[in-house]
Design a protein around this motif. Structure first.
Motif, PDB file in Angstrom:
ATOM      1  N   TYR A 108      -0.540   8.422   1.887  1.00 49.19           N
ATOM      2  CA  TYR A 108       0.742   8.073   2.513  1.00 49.19           C
ATOM      3  C   TYR A 108       1.774   7.884   1.398  1.00 49.19           C
ATOM      4  CZ  TYR A 108       3.339   5.913   6.435  1.00 49.19           C
ATOM      5  OH  TYR A 108       4.222   5.617   7.444  1.00 49.19           O
ATOM      6  N   VAL A 109       2.113   8.963   0.706  1.00 49.62           N
ATOM      7  CA  VAL A 109       2.902   8.835  -0.515  1.00 49.62           C
ATOM      8  C   VAL A 109       4.407   8.994  -0.328  1.00 49.62           C
ATOM      9  CG1 VAL A 109       1.023   9.404  -2.071  1.00 49.62           C
ATOM     10  CG2 VAL A 109       2.365  11.250  -1.092  1.00 49.62           C
ATOM     11  N   ARG A 110       4.834   9.747   0.609  1.00 49.84           N
ATOM     12  CA  ARG A 110       6.274   9.991   0.738  1.00 49.84           C
ATOM     13  C   ARG A 110       7.042   8.730   1.144  1.00 49.84           C
ATOM     14  NH1 ARG A 110       9.272  14.424   4.521  1.00 49.84           N
ATOM     15  NH2 ARG A 110      11.344  14.052   3.708  1.00 49.84           N
ATOM     16  N   TYR A 111       6.403   7.893   1.964  1.00 48.13           N
ATOM     17  CA  TYR A 111       7.063   6.694   2.479  1.00 48.13           C
ATOM     18  C   TYR A 111       6.381   5.416   1.993  1.00 48.13           C
ATOM     19  CZ  TYR A 111       8.999  10.205   5.598  1.00 48.13           C
ATOM     20  OH  TYR A 111       9.621  11.323   6.095  1.00 48.13           O
ATOM     21  N   ASP A 112       5.590   5.504   0.942  1.00 49.20           N
ATOM     22  CA  ASP A 112       4.769   4.374   0.528  1.00 49.20           C
ATOM     23  C   ASP A 112       5.573   3.153   0.098  1.00 49.20           C
ATOM     24  OD1 ASP A 112       5.620   5.738  -1.739  1.00 49.20           O
ATOM     25  OD2 ASP A 112       3.717   5.523  -2.814  1.00 49.20           O
ATOM     26  N   GLU A 113       6.626   3.339  -0.659  1.00 50.52           N
ATOM     27  CA  GLU A 113       7.381   2.190  -1.157  1.00 50.52           C
ATOM     28  C   GLU A 113       8.145   1.479  -0.040  1.00 50.52           C
ATOM     29  OE1 GLU A 113       9.706   3.480  -4.507  1.00 50.52           O
ATOM     30  OE2 GLU A 113       7.911   3.935  -5.689  1.00 50.52           O
ATOM     31  N   THR A 114       8.820   2.240   0.789  1.00 49.97           N
ATOM     32  CA  THR A 114       9.545   1.648   1.916  1.00 49.97           C
ATOM     33  C   THR A 114       8.577   0.961   2.873  1.00 49.97           C
ATOM     34  OG1 THR A 114      11.190   3.408   1.775  1.00 49.97           O
ATOM     35  CG2 THR A 114      11.115   2.174   3.823  1.00 49.97           C
ATOM     36  N   THR A 115       7.475   1.629   3.159  1.00 51.70           N
ATOM     37  CA  THR A 115       6.499   1.080   4.095  1.00 51.70           C
ATOM     38  C   THR A 115       5.840  -0.170   3.532  1.00 51.70           C
ATOM     39  OG1 THR A 115       6.149   3.273   5.025  1.00 51.70           O
ATOM     40  CG2 THR A 115       4.459   1.624   5.470  1.00 51.70           C
ATOM     41  N   ALA A 116       5.571  -0.194   2.237  1.00 53.91           N
ATOM     42  CA  ALA A 116       4.986  -1.394   1.617  1.00 53.91           C
ATOM     43  C   ALA A 116       5.905  -2.592   1.806  1.00 53.91           C
ATOM     44  CB  ALA A 116       4.719  -1.146   0.137  1.00 53.91           C
ATOM     45  N   THR A 117       7.198  -2.377   1.666  1.00 52.39           N
ATOM     46  CA  THR A 117       8.171  -3.450   1.888  1.00 52.39           C
ATOM     47  C   THR A 117       8.174  -3.865   3.349  1.00 52.39           C
ATOM     48  OG1 THR A 117       9.547  -2.651   0.067  1.00 52.39           O
ATOM     49  CG2 THR A 117      10.615  -4.076   1.696  1.00 52.39           C
ATOM     50  N   ARG A 118       8.198  -2.893   4.241  1.00 51.89           N
ATOM     51  CA  ARG A 118       8.214  -3.191   5.680  1.00 51.89           C
ATOM     52  C   ARG A 118       6.977  -3.972   6.104  1.00 51.89           C
ATOM     53  NH1 ARG A 118      10.433   2.640   7.914  1.00 51.89           N
ATOM     54  NH2 ARG A 118      12.625   2.202   7.488  1.00 51.89           N
ATOM     55  N   LEU A 119       5.819  -3.593   5.579  1.00 51.36           N
ATOM     56  CA  LEU A 119       4.593  -4.291   5.946  1.00 51.36           C
ATOM     57  C   LEU A 119       4.619  -5.740   5.473  1.00 51.36           C
ATOM     58  CD1 LEU A 119       1.942  -1.497   5.269  1.00 51.36           C
ATOM     59  CD2 LEU A 119       2.720  -2.347   7.502  1.00 51.36           C
ATOM     60  N   GLY A 120       5.128  -5.974   4.276  1.00 54.11           N
ATOM     61  CA  GLY A 120       5.244  -7.347   3.781  1.00 54.11           C
ATOM     62  C   GLY A 120       6.222  -8.161   4.603  1.00 54.11           C
ATOM     63  N   ASP A 121       7.378  -7.573   4.901  1.00 58.35           N
ATOM     64  CA  ASP A 121       8.390  -8.272   5.701  1.00 58.35           C
ATOM     65  C   ASP A 121       7.901  -8.506   7.134  1.00 58.35           C
ATOM     66  OD1 ASP A 121      10.018  -8.191   3.461  1.00 58.35           O
ATOM     67  OD2 ASP A 121      11.302  -6.572   4.214  1.00 58.35           O
ATOM     68  N   GLY A 122       7.202  -7.525   7.704  1.00 65.47           N
ATOM     69  CA  GLY A 122       6.670  -7.672   9.053  1.00 65.47           C
ATOM     70  C   GLY A 122       5.614  -8.763   9.133  1.00 65.47           C
TER      71      GLY A 122
END
Length: 195
Positions: free
Chosen positions: A83-97
Protein backbone atom coordinates in the motif's frame (compact mmCIF):
# COMPACT_ATOMS: atom_id res chain seq x y z
CA UNK A 1 -25.77 -15.80 -13.12
CA UNK A 2 -27.69 -17.40 -10.27
CA UNK A 3 -27.23 -16.41 -6.64
CA UNK A 4 -25.68 -19.82 -5.93
CA UNK A 5 -23.12 -19.37 -8.72
CA UNK A 6 -22.38 -15.84 -7.57
CA UNK A 7 -21.78 -17.00 -3.99
CA UNK A 8 -19.71 -20.01 -5.10
CA UNK A 9 -17.42 -17.87 -7.23
CA UNK A 10 -17.24 -14.63 -5.20
CA UNK A 11 -18.66 -15.43 -1.75
CA UNK A 12 -15.91 -14.12 0.53
CA UNK A 13 -16.30 -10.91 2.48
CA UNK A 14 -13.45 -8.42 2.53
CA UNK A 15 -13.24 -8.81 6.30
CA UNK A 16 -12.62 -12.55 5.85
CA UNK A 17 -9.98 -11.85 3.21
CA UNK A 18 -8.22 -9.46 5.60
CA UNK A 19 -8.22 -12.08 8.37
CA UNK A 20 -10.84 -10.33 10.51
CA UNK A 21 -13.06 -12.66 12.53
CA UNK A 22 -15.95 -10.23 12.53
CA UNK A 23 -17.97 -10.19 15.75
CA UNK A 24 -19.89 -7.56 17.64
CA UNK A 25 -16.84 -6.75 19.77
CA UNK A 26 -14.65 -3.61 19.87
CA UNK A 27 -11.45 -5.04 18.32
CA UNK A 28 -12.94 -6.73 15.22
CA UNK A 29 -15.21 -3.75 14.56
CA UNK A 30 -12.19 -1.45 14.78
CA UNK A 31 -10.31 -3.71 12.37
CA UNK A 32 -13.24 -3.40 9.96
CA UNK A 33 -12.99 0.39 10.25
CA UNK A 34 -9.28 0.19 9.39
CA UNK A 35 -10.06 -2.05 6.42
CA UNK A 36 -12.81 0.33 5.27
CA UNK A 37 -10.32 3.21 5.43
CA UNK A 38 -7.84 1.26 3.29
CA UNK A 39 -10.49 0.17 0.79
CA UNK A 40 -11.72 3.76 0.41
CA UNK A 41 -8.60 4.83 -1.47
CA UNK A 42 -8.46 4.31 -5.25
CA UNK A 43 -6.34 1.18 -4.86
CA UNK A 44 -6.91 -2.51 -5.61
CA UNK A 45 -8.98 -4.35 -3.01
CA UNK A 46 -6.36 -7.11 -2.81
CA UNK A 47 -3.70 -4.55 -1.92
CA UNK A 48 -5.92 -2.97 0.74
CA UNK A 49 -6.72 -6.32 2.36
CA UNK A 50 -3.06 -7.33 2.29
CA UNK A 51 -2.09 -4.02 3.93
CA UNK A 52 -4.76 -4.57 6.60
CA UNK A 53 -3.29 -8.01 7.35
CA UNK A 54 0.16 -6.43 7.70
CA UNK A 55 -1.15 -3.78 10.11
CA UNK A 56 -2.89 -6.44 12.20
CA UNK A 57 0.18 -8.71 12.09
CA UNK A 58 2.23 -5.78 13.42
CA UNK A 59 -0.14 -5.66 16.40
CA UNK A 60 -2.33 -2.69 15.43
CA UNK A 61 -5.62 -4.47 16.06
CA UNK A 62 -7.10 -1.94 18.48
CA UNK A 63 -7.32 1.84 18.41
CA UNK A 64 -4.97 2.05 21.41
CA UNK A 65 -2.29 0.01 19.63
CA UNK A 66 -2.76 1.97 16.40
CA UNK A 67 -2.47 5.28 18.25
CA UNK A 68 0.61 4.10 20.17
CA UNK A 69 2.40 3.05 16.98
CA UNK A 70 4.59 5.70 15.46
CA UNK A 71 3.68 7.20 12.12
CA UNK A 72 6.73 5.48 10.60
CA UNK A 73 5.69 2.10 12.00
CA UNK A 74 2.29 2.49 10.36
CA UNK A 75 3.90 3.58 7.07
CA UNK A 76 6.23 0.57 7.19
CA UNK A 77 3.38 -1.88 7.80
CA UNK A 78 1.38 -0.37 4.94
CA UNK A 79 4.45 -0.59 2.70
CA UNK A 80 4.95 -4.28 3.51
CA UNK A 81 1.36 -4.77 2.35
CA UNK A 82 2.09 -3.03 -0.95
CA UNK A 83 0.00 0.00 0.00
CA UNK A 84 2.68 2.46 -1.08
CA UNK A 85 1.00 5.20 -3.07
CA UNK A 86 -1.17 6.36 -0.16
CA UNK A 87 0.91 5.05 2.74
CA UNK A 88 1.91 8.35 4.33
CA UNK A 89 -1.52 9.97 4.17
CA UNK A 90 -3.20 6.78 5.33
CA UNK A 91 -0.76 6.34 8.22
CA UNK A 92 -1.76 9.80 9.45
CA UNK A 93 -5.46 9.08 8.97
CA UNK A 94 -5.22 5.81 10.88
CA UNK A 95 -3.51 7.52 13.81
CA UNK A 96 -6.01 10.37 13.86
CA UNK A 97 -8.95 7.97 13.50
CA UNK A 98 -7.71 5.86 16.41
CA UNK A 99 -7.44 8.98 18.54
CA UNK A 100 -10.99 10.03 17.60
CA UNK A 101 -12.40 6.61 18.39
CA UNK A 102 -10.66 6.55 21.78
CA UNK A 103 -11.63 10.06 22.84
CA UNK A 104 -15.16 10.31 21.46
CA UNK A 105 -16.39 6.71 21.58
CA UNK A 106 -14.19 5.20 24.32
CA UNK A 107 -12.60 2.93 21.71
CA UNK A 108 -15.85 1.09 20.98
CA UNK A 109 -17.66 1.43 17.64
CA UNK A 110 -20.74 -0.24 19.13
CA UNK A 111 -21.50 3.17 20.65
CA UNK A 112 -22.40 4.53 17.18
CA UNK A 113 -25.17 1.94 16.62
CA UNK A 114 -28.13 4.11 17.62
CA UNK A 115 -29.77 4.01 14.17
CA UNK A 116 -28.91 3.13 10.57
CA UNK A 117 -28.67 6.66 9.17
CA UNK A 118 -26.63 7.97 12.08
CA UNK A 119 -24.18 5.07 11.83
CA UNK A 120 -23.20 6.29 8.35
CA UNK A 121 -22.87 9.89 9.56
CA UNK A 122 -20.73 8.87 12.53
CA UNK A 123 -18.49 6.74 10.33
CA UNK A 124 -17.89 9.68 8.00
CA UNK A 125 -16.42 11.65 10.91
CA UNK A 126 -13.35 9.37 10.77
CA UNK A 127 -10.49 10.58 8.56
CA UNK A 128 -10.50 8.81 5.21
CA UNK A 129 -14.06 7.51 5.56
CA UNK A 130 -16.43 9.17 3.15
CA UNK A 131 -19.59 7.81 1.60
CA UNK A 132 -17.73 4.91 -0.02
CA UNK A 133 -15.99 3.97 3.23
CA UNK A 134 -19.29 4.12 5.13
CA UNK A 135 -20.86 1.89 2.45
CA UNK A 136 -18.03 -0.62 2.80
CA UNK A 137 -18.24 -0.69 6.60
CA UNK A 138 -22.03 -1.06 6.66
CA UNK A 139 -22.03 -3.68 3.90
CA UNK A 140 -19.67 -5.86 5.95
CA UNK A 141 -20.95 -4.95 9.45
CA UNK A 142 -24.48 -6.06 8.62
CA UNK A 143 -23.20 -9.57 9.33
CA UNK A 144 -23.04 -8.68 13.04
CA UNK A 145 -25.33 -5.64 13.20
CA UNK A 146 -28.72 -6.94 11.97
CA UNK A 147 -30.26 -3.46 12.16
CA UNK A 148 -28.17 -2.51 9.11
CA UNK A 149 -29.75 -5.26 6.99
CA UNK A 150 -30.31 -5.22 4.16
CA UNK A 151 -27.34 -3.08 3.19
CA UNK A 152 -26.60 -3.05 -0.53
CA UNK A 153 -25.02 0.14 -1.79
CA UNK A 154 -25.59 1.52 -5.28
CA UNK A 155 -22.67 -0.43 -6.73
CA UNK A 156 -23.98 -3.74 -5.33
CA UNK A 157 -27.49 -3.02 -6.60
CA UNK A 158 -26.16 -2.11 -10.05
CA UNK A 159 -24.17 -5.35 -10.06
CA UNK A 160 -27.33 -7.29 -9.16
CA UNK A 161 -29.23 -5.61 -12.01
CA UNK A 162 -26.46 -6.52 -14.50
CA UNK A 163 -26.75 -10.15 -13.42
CA UNK A 164 -30.51 -10.31 -13.79
CA UNK A 165 -31.09 -10.35 -10.04
CA UNK A 166 -33.54 -8.13 -8.16
CA UNK A 167 -32.12 -4.65 -7.70
CA UNK A 168 -34.28 -3.80 -4.69
CA UNK A 169 -32.40 -4.34 -1.40
CA UNK A 170 -35.25 -6.17 0.35
CA UNK A 171 -35.92 -8.50 -2.59
CA UNK A 172 -32.22 -9.17 -3.04
CA UNK A 173 -31.78 -9.97 0.67
CA UNK A 174 -34.74 -12.32 0.43
CA UNK A 175 -32.72 -14.58 -1.87
CA UNK A 176 -30.41 -15.69 0.96
CA UNK A 177 -30.54 -16.42 4.68
CA UNK A 178 -30.07 -13.41 6.95
CA UNK A 179 -26.57 -14.55 7.90
CA UNK A 180 -25.56 -14.55 4.20
CA UNK A 181 -26.70 -11.03 3.22
CA UNK A 182 -23.23 -9.52 3.85
CA UNK A 183 -21.64 -12.31 1.82
CA UNK A 184 -24.05 -11.66 -1.06
CA UNK A 185 -23.27 -7.92 -0.94
CA UNK A 186 -19.52 -8.64 -1.07
CA UNK A 187 -20.01 -11.16 -3.89
CA UNK A 188 -21.86 -8.58 -5.98
CA UNK A 189 -19.03 -6.07 -5.50
CA UNK A 190 -16.35 -8.67 -6.28
CA UNK A 191 -18.18 -9.78 -9.44
CA UNK A 192 -18.44 -6.16 -10.55
CA UNK A 193 -14.72 -5.56 -9.92
CA UNK A 194 -13.83 -8.78 -11.71
CA UNK A 195 -15.32 -7.38 -14.91
Amino acid sequence: MSVEELLDQYGTTYAEQAGIRLRDKPAPLYQLLVLSTLLSAPIRAETATKAARELFHAGYRTPAHMKDATWQQRVDALGRGGYVRYDETTATRLGDGAELLLTRWSGDLRRIRDNKSRVRAHLQEFPGIGEVGADIFCREAQAVWPELRPCFDKRALDSARQRGLPHNADELAGLVRDDRVAVLAAALIRADLDE
